[in-house]
Design a protein around this motif. Structure first.
Motif, PDB file in Angstrom:
ATOM      1  N   MET A   1       0.849  -1.166   0.000  1.00  0.00           N
ATOM      2  CA  MET A   1       0.000   0.000   0.000  1.00  0.00           C
ATOM      3  C   MET A   1       0.899   1.235   0.000  1.00  0.00           C
ATOM      4  O   MET A   1       1.855   1.318   0.757  1.00  0.00           O
ATOM      5  N   LEU A   3       0.886   5.358   0.491  1.00  0.00           N
ATOM      6  CA  LEU A   3       0.132   6.507   0.973  1.00  0.00           C
ATOM      7  C   LEU A   3       0.791   7.781   0.473  1.00  0.00           C
ATOM      8  O   LEU A   3       1.971   8.019   0.736  1.00  0.00           O
ATOM      9  N   TYR A   4       0.031   8.585  -0.230  1.00  0.00           N
ATOM     10  CA  TYR A   4       0.521   9.885  -0.666  1.00  0.00           C
ATOM     11  C   TYR A   4      -0.120  10.911   0.253  1.00  0.00           C
ATOM     12  O   TYR A   4      -1.302  11.239   0.119  1.00  0.00           O
ATOM     13  N   THR A   5       0.630  11.400   1.215  1.00  0.00           N
ATOM     14  CA  THR A   5       0.066  12.322   2.194  1.00  0.00           C
ATOM     15  C   THR A   5       1.109  13.340   2.625  1.00  0.00           C
ATOM     16  O   THR A   5       2.315  13.073   2.603  1.00  0.00           O
ATOM     17  N   LEU A   9       4.128  10.651   9.206  1.00  0.00           N
ATOM     18  CA  LEU A   9       3.759   9.246   9.332  1.00  0.00           C
ATOM     19  C   LEU A   9       3.381   8.855  10.753  1.00  0.00           C
ATOM     20  O   LEU A   9       2.578   7.958  10.960  1.00  0.00           O
ATOM     21  N   VAL A  12      -0.279   9.472  10.927  1.00  0.00           N
ATOM     22  CA  VAL A  12      -1.036   8.543  10.086  1.00  0.00           C
ATOM     23  C   VAL A  12      -1.140   7.173  10.756  1.00  0.00           C
ATOM     24  O   VAL A  12      -2.210   6.563  10.790  1.00  0.00           O
TER      25      VAL A  12
END
Length: 75
Positions: A1, A3-5, A9, A12
């Motif tokens: 997976m 995650l583009y955020t 982290l 998240v």
């Protein structure tokens, strides 16, 4: 997976280690098979409906989140 955020982290993944495992059982209620999460000894909450009949999905009694009463089978 992936995650583009833009969030850090640690925010998240803050509660990843505190995830509860759900106890989900497959039961047949009448002619309808469903996945339920036990609430107490005689009651369960519907999580998912498994039925080939489209009319079962339109029945509000079998909507996810509804509670059903049952008697456990000890055989």
């Amino acid at each position: 997976m992936i995650l583009y955020t833009t969030m850090p982290l640690d925010i998240v993944f803050e509660n990843m280690d505190q995830v509860e495992k759900q106890v989900i059982r497959e039961v047949t209620f009448g002619s309808v098979t469903m996945l339920v999460e036990p609430v107490n000894q005689y009651e369960a909450k519907i999580v998912r409906l498994i039925s080939p009949d489209p009319q079962d999905y339109l029945n509000p009694r079998f909507a996810p989140g509804q509670k059903i009463a049952f008697r456990p089978d000890f055989s």
